[in-house]
Design a protein around this motif. Structure first.
Motif, PDB file in Angstrom:
ATOM      1  N   SER A 174     112.521  -1.111-101.984  1.00  0.00           N
ATOM      2  CA  SER A 174     112.737  -2.030-103.108  1.00  0.00           C
ATOM      3  C   SER A 174     114.163  -1.947-103.647  1.00  0.00           C
ATOM      4  CB  SER A 174     111.720  -1.754-104.222  1.00  0.00           C
ATOM      5  OG  SER A 174     111.827  -0.439-104.681  1.00  0.00           O
ATOM      6  N   SER A 175     114.558  -3.013-104.333  1.00  0.00           N
ATOM      7  CA  SER A 175     115.895  -3.036-104.915  1.00  0.00           C
ATOM      8  C   SER A 175     115.847  -2.717-106.408  1.00  0.00           C
ATOM      9  CB  SER A 175     116.545  -4.408-104.679  1.00  0.00           C
ATOM     10  OG  SER A 175     115.664  -5.434-105.078  1.00  0.00           O
ATOM     11  N   HIS A 176     114.655  -2.745-106.966  1.00  0.00           N
ATOM     12  CA  HIS A 176     114.498  -2.493-108.388  1.00  0.00           C
ATOM     13  C   HIS A 176     113.135  -1.846-108.583  1.00  0.00           C
ATOM     14  CE1 HIS A 176     115.659  -3.236-112.585  1.00  0.00           C
ATOM     15  NE2 HIS A 176     114.388  -3.491-112.830  1.00  0.00           N
ATOM     16  N   THR A 177     113.045  -0.833-109.426  1.00  0.00           N
ATOM     17  CA  THR A 177     111.758  -0.163-109.625  1.00  0.00           C
ATOM     18  C   THR A 177     111.407  -0.108-111.104  1.00  0.00           C
ATOM     19  OG1 THR A 177     112.101   1.193-107.658  1.00  0.00           O
ATOM     20  CG2 THR A 177     110.470   1.970-109.223  1.00  0.00           C
ATOM     21  N   VAL A 178     110.158  -0.444-111.397  1.00  0.00           N
ATOM     22  CA  VAL A 178     109.671  -0.402-112.770  1.00  0.00           C
ATOM     23  C   VAL A 178     108.576   0.661-112.840  1.00  0.00           C
ATOM     24  CG1 VAL A 178     108.458  -1.702-114.557  1.00  0.00           C
ATOM     25  CG2 VAL A 178     110.162  -2.852-113.143  1.00  0.00           C
ATOM     26  N   PHE A 179     108.706   1.614-113.764  1.00  0.00           N
ATOM     27  CA  PHE A 179     107.650   2.610-113.936  1.00  0.00           C
ATOM     28  C   PHE A 179     106.879   2.303-115.207  1.00  0.00           C
ATOM     29  CE2 PHE A 179     106.386   6.672-115.997  1.00  0.00           C
ATOM     30  CZ  PHE A 179     105.315   6.958-115.159  1.00  0.00           C
ATOM     31  N   MET A 180     105.569   2.143-115.061  1.00  0.00           N
ATOM     32  CA  MET A 180     104.751   1.810-116.226  1.00  0.00           C
ATOM     33  C   MET A 180     103.841   2.969-116.604  1.00  0.00           C
ATOM     34  SD  MET A 180     103.626  -2.143-115.704  1.00  0.00           S
ATOM     35  CE  MET A 180     102.654  -2.103-117.211  1.00  0.00           C
ATOM     36  N   LYS A 181     103.648   3.107-117.922  1.00  0.00           N
ATOM     37  CA  LYS A 181     102.693   4.111-118.400  1.00  0.00           C
ATOM     38  C   LYS A 181     102.026   3.575-119.658  1.00  0.00           C
ATOM     39  CE  LYS A 181     102.262   9.070-119.096  1.00  0.00           C
ATOM     40  NZ  LYS A 181     101.429   9.155-120.292  1.00  0.00           N
ATOM     41  N   ASP A 182     100.717   3.646-119.714  1.00  0.00           N
ATOM     42  CA  ASP A 182      99.929   3.228-120.873  1.00  0.00           C
ATOM     43  C   ASP A 182     100.302   1.838-121.394  1.00  0.00           C
ATOM     44  OD1 ASP A 182      98.707   5.672-120.719  1.00  0.00           O
ATOM     45  OD2 ASP A 182     100.136   6.635-122.082  1.00  0.00           O
ATOM     46  N   GLN A 235     117.967   5.724-108.888  1.00  0.00           N
ATOM     47  CA  GLN A 235     117.928   6.368-110.193  1.00  0.00           C
ATOM     48  C   GLN A 235     116.518   6.852-110.550  1.00  0.00           C
ATOM     49  OE1 GLN A 235     118.505   3.788-113.588  1.00  0.00           O
ATOM     50  NE2 GLN A 235     117.381   5.366-114.711  1.00  0.00           N
ATOM     51  N   ILE A 236     115.518   5.959-110.367  1.00  0.00           N
ATOM     52  CA  ILE A 236     114.153   6.313-110.764  1.00  0.00           C
ATOM     53  C   ILE A 236     113.636   7.498-109.949  1.00  0.00           C
ATOM     54  CG2 ILE A 236     111.761   5.481-110.905  1.00  0.00           C
ATOM     55  CD1 ILE A 236     113.415   4.091-112.927  1.00  0.00           C
ATOM     56  N   PHE A 237     113.883   7.443-108.633  1.00  0.00           N
ATOM     57  CA  PHE A 237     113.353   8.510-107.784  1.00  0.00           C
ATOM     58  C   PHE A 237     114.310   9.694-107.693  1.00  0.00           C
ATOM     59  CE2 PHE A 237     111.012   4.791-106.457  1.00  0.00           C
ATOM     60  CZ  PHE A 237     109.721   5.275-106.340  1.00  0.00           C
ATOM     61  N   PRO A 263     115.275  10.636-112.574  1.00  0.00           N
ATOM     62  CA  PRO A 263     114.615   9.907-113.666  1.00  0.00           C
ATOM     63  C   PRO A 263     114.966  10.530-115.018  1.00  0.00           C
ATOM     64  CG  PRO A 263     113.037  11.244-112.444  1.00  0.00           C
ATOM     65  CD  PRO A 263     114.320  11.310-111.684  1.00  0.00           C
ATOM     66  N   GLU A 264     115.198   9.664-116.033  1.00  0.00           N
ATOM     67  CA  GLU A 264     115.596  10.162-117.345  1.00  0.00           C
ATOM     68  C   GLU A 264     114.408  10.608-118.181  1.00  0.00           C
ATOM     69  OE1 GLU A 264     117.800   6.923-118.870  1.00  0.00           O
ATOM     70  OE2 GLU A 264     119.494   7.265-117.501  1.00  0.00           O
ATOM     71  N   LYS A 265     113.338   9.808-118.128  1.00  0.00           N
ATOM     72  CA  LYS A 265     112.184  10.101-118.980  1.00  0.00           C
ATOM     73  C   LYS A 265     111.329  11.206-118.381  1.00  0.00           C
ATOM     74  CE  LYS A 265     112.592   6.727-122.107  1.00  0.00           C
ATOM     75  NZ  LYS A 265     112.149   5.364-121.830  1.00  0.00           N
ATOM     76  N   GLN A 266     110.744  11.991-119.279  1.00  0.00           N
ATOM     77  CA  GLN A 266     109.908  13.094-118.821  1.00  0.00           C
ATOM     78  C   GLN A 266     108.641  12.596-118.122  1.00  0.00           C
ATOM     79  OE1 GLN A 266     108.665  15.763-121.927  1.00  0.00           O
ATOM     80  NE2 GLN A 266     107.719  17.126-120.424  1.00  0.00           N
ATOM     81  N   GLU A 267     108.077  11.466-118.662  1.00  0.00           N
ATOM     82  CA  GLU A 267     106.858  10.915-118.067  1.00  0.00           C
ATOM     83  C   GLU A 267     107.096  10.537-116.612  1.00  0.00           C
ATOM     84  OE1 GLU A 267     108.122   9.994-120.965  1.00  0.00           O
ATOM     85  OE2 GLU A 267     106.584   9.493-122.444  1.00  0.00           O
ATOM     86  N   THR A 268     108.260   9.920-116.350  1.00  0.00           N
ATOM     87  CA  THR A 268     108.585   9.507-114.989  1.00  0.00           C
ATOM     88  C   THR A 268     108.680  10.726-114.082  1.00  0.00           C
ATOM     89  OG1 THR A 268     109.972   7.871-116.091  1.00  0.00           O
ATOM     90  CG2 THR A 268     110.080   7.949-113.693  1.00  0.00           C
ATOM     91  N   GLN A 269     109.361  11.759-114.580  1.00  0.00           N
ATOM     92  CA  GLN A 269     109.498  12.983-113.782  1.00  0.00           C
ATOM     93  C   GLN A 269     108.133  13.568-113.440  1.00  0.00           C
ATOM     94  OE1 GLN A 269     111.912  15.410-116.323  1.00  0.00           O
ATOM     95  NE2 GLN A 269     113.733  14.119-116.049  1.00  0.00           N
ATOM     96  N   GLU A 270     107.260  13.635-114.466  1.00  0.00           N
ATOM     97  CA  GLU A 270     105.928  14.194-114.236  1.00  0.00           C
ATOM     98  C   GLU A 270     105.146  13.403-113.197  1.00  0.00           C
ATOM     99  OE1 GLU A 270     103.821  14.430-117.901  1.00  0.00           O
ATOM    100  OE2 GLU A 270     105.076  16.071-118.645  1.00  0.00           O
ATOM    101  N   PHE A 271     105.203  12.060-113.353  1.00  0.00           N
ATOM    102  CA  PHE A 271     104.447  11.192-112.440  1.00  0.00           C
ATOM    103  C   PHE A 271     104.946  11.368-111.006  1.00  0.00           C
ATOM    104  CE2 PHE A 271     104.028   7.093-110.218  1.00  0.00           C
ATOM    105  CZ  PHE A 271     102.660   6.965-110.226  1.00  0.00           C
TER     106      PHE A 271
END
Lengths: 275, 246
Positions: free
Chosen positions: B207-215, B226-228, B231-239
């Motif tokens: 993919s060229s763009h990634t969206v991480f969703m939570k709740d 960047q996401i993989f 990742p900046e957010k802790q939730e993203t890192q955990e997931f």
């Protein structure tokens, strides 16, 4: 005509010799009314089923919503009234009601088909609704997702599958109609039961005449239940399909549901047995 | 600057009192492959279904070429014809053969004649490697094959953007491979795609763009590196740690 012989079987032979043609004509009329009415009844049922399942979205205009609401109310009244009253009473009500209101007489055959059709339609409306509900929601979503309208989704995808699922119920209705046309004798339709009444009245041979009549009814219902079974099998289609390739190696990679011990497997692999 | 095909603005979705999506904001540009990742129940599929109007959003806007698809009087069926969808459960029409599945939309909605529709359908079935099975009914082919046909069916409509709702979640590993290979081909051809997936490797590499969703909210978005990668957010890192630390 001759005189009425003694004994059960001689009397049956006597009735058949003298009134065989009448019985056959009566049976023909019964079958004619039952078949046409079942087909028309199914069409009514399908139209009702489509209307009952039209979804209402947030951006539909007021007119469409009001129209839908009104047609659903009318359909509900139709279904409840015609399911909730005896067909014999409906026949008398419509036939004599028409004469009372207009001063004319409805053609009898037209009246007969009209009454049985709308009666069947009332039952089929619910059957079709059930048939539509029985189809996986994914089929509707698949159709919607490529841009089909509600009517296109129904006629192209849902109803053909629903039709297959409700075939047993359509068969039920046909058989019920073959038998229940006998109530039309109330408005003097010359069908099989009316013939029975005339024949039995001529010589007071109730038991002999009803035996013949029941045998004919049974013969008709049995033939149609077999015919409908055969039709269902036809609708299910063939279990096999032809691979659209002459490449004899193509099937080795993808054909999974191979049934062993199947006689129709072609060594060249062009005809394969699926499932 | 590429044009945005789809723009989602402040989108919200409630089922009764249950809030499933809150204030979703993102856009899809021509040629983009956007992957939406996140745990089950985070609202990914609902978001995708809202975009195709299979679910009715409760709030916000969805702009298609700048026009709000939620406004009154917007013609939904022609819009859906331009936005293809591939489902987790395939949803092939059971009453039609593989070929008919790929032709029915072209004939009924795009009003093409049969010969043209058949030619295009065969072309796309060939692309997904299902050309030999045109006479089969959906019940006669395997899950991976069904999904490839479903992709061909969506492509036959020549959509401007194709939505994938967990296309490989109902498949075994080998079939997952078959389907992902087809999807990679489509990416190379420049098709605009929006993919809800649990295939992290696919999201990361393709993919060229990634969206991480939570709740029900977008927790973090950006390029996959960047996401993989960091990742900046802790939730993203955990997931993500659950996927890559195995």
């Amino acid at each position: 005509m001759g005189t009425l012989p003694e004994g059960f079987f001689p009397r049956i032979v006597f009735l058949l010799q003298n009134y065989g043609t009448s019985f056959l004509l009566g049976a023909g009329t019964t079958l004619y009314i039952a078949l046409i009415s079942t087909i028309i009844g199914c069409l009514i049922g399908f139209v009702c089923g489509i209307i009952q399942t039209i979804p209402v979205g947030h951006n539909d205009n007021f007119f469409k919503k009001a129209l839908l609401w009104l047609s659903r109310v009318i359909l509900n009244i139709y279904v409840e009234v015609f399911r909730g009253t005896p067909m014999m009473a409906q026949a008398v009500f419509i036939f004599y009601g028409y004469s009372y209101l207009t001063g004319n007489t409805l053609p009898r055959m037209f009246a007969a088909i009209l009454i049985v059709s709308i009666n069947t339609g009332a039952y089929m409306a619910e059957t079709v609704r059930g048939g539509i509900l029985s189809i996986d929601l994914g089929q509707t979503e698949g159709a919607k997702a490529i841009g089909m309208t509600h009517v296109q989704t129904m006629t192209g995808v849902i109803l053909p599958q629903a039709l297959r699922n409700i075939m047993p119920q359509i068969g039920n209705n046909l058989i019920i109609n073959i038998k229940d046309t006998c109530v039309l004798s109330a408005i003097s339709i010359v069908e099989l039961f009316f013939t029975f009444k005339s024949v039995s009245g001529a010589y007071y041979t109730m038991f002999e005449a009803i035996t013949i009549t029941m045998a004919i009814y049974l013969a008709m219902t049995l033939s149609f239940s077999r015919l409908l079974r055969w039709l269902e099998g036809k609708m299910d289609g063939d279990d096999s399909f032809d691979l659209a390739t002459a490449d004899t190696l193509a099937h080795t990679s993808g054909m999974v549901r191979f049934r062993s011990g199947n006689k129709e497997v072609d060594k060249t692999g062009v005809k394969e047995r699926g499932r | 600057m590429k044009e945005s095909i789809l723009e989602v603005r402040h989108l919200g979705k409630k089922f009764g009192d249950n809030v499933v999506l809150r204030d979703i904001d993102f856009s899809v540009k021509t040629g983009d492959v956007t992957s939406i990742i996140g745990a089950s129940g985070s609202g990914k599929s609902t978001l995708l279904r809202c975009i195709n109007l299979l679910e009715e959003p409760s709030a916000g806007q969805i702009l298609f070429h700048g026009r709000d698809i939620l406004e009154k009087g917007f013609k939904v069926p022609p819009y859906r014809a331009k936005v293809g969808m591939v489902f987790q459960s395939f949803n092939l029409f059971s009453n039609m053969t593989v070929l008919e599945n790929c032709m029915v939309g072209q004939c009924k909605i795009l009003k093409k004649d049969k010969a043209t529709a058949e030619k295009l359908a065969k072309e796309y079935l060939d692309k997904v490697g299902m050309a030999a099975y045109i006479n089969a009914k959906p019940r006669q082919i395997s899950g991976g094959q069904k999904q490839r046909v479903a992709i061909a069916r969506a492509l036959s409509m020549e959509p401007e953007v194709l939505l994938f709702d967990e296309p490989t979640s109902a498949l075994d590993p080998q079939m997952v491979g078959e389907v992902l290979d087809v999807m990679k081909t489509l990416v190379q051809e420049g098709l605009t795609m929006l993919v809800v997936t649990h295939e992290m490797a696919f999201a990361r590499d393709v993919s060229s763009h990634t969206v991480f969703m939570k709740d029900g909210v977008i927790c973090e978005e950006g390029c996959p590196e960047q996401i993989f990668g960091k990742p900046e957010k802790q939730e993203t890192q955990e997931f993500l740690s659950r996927f890559f630390d195995r």
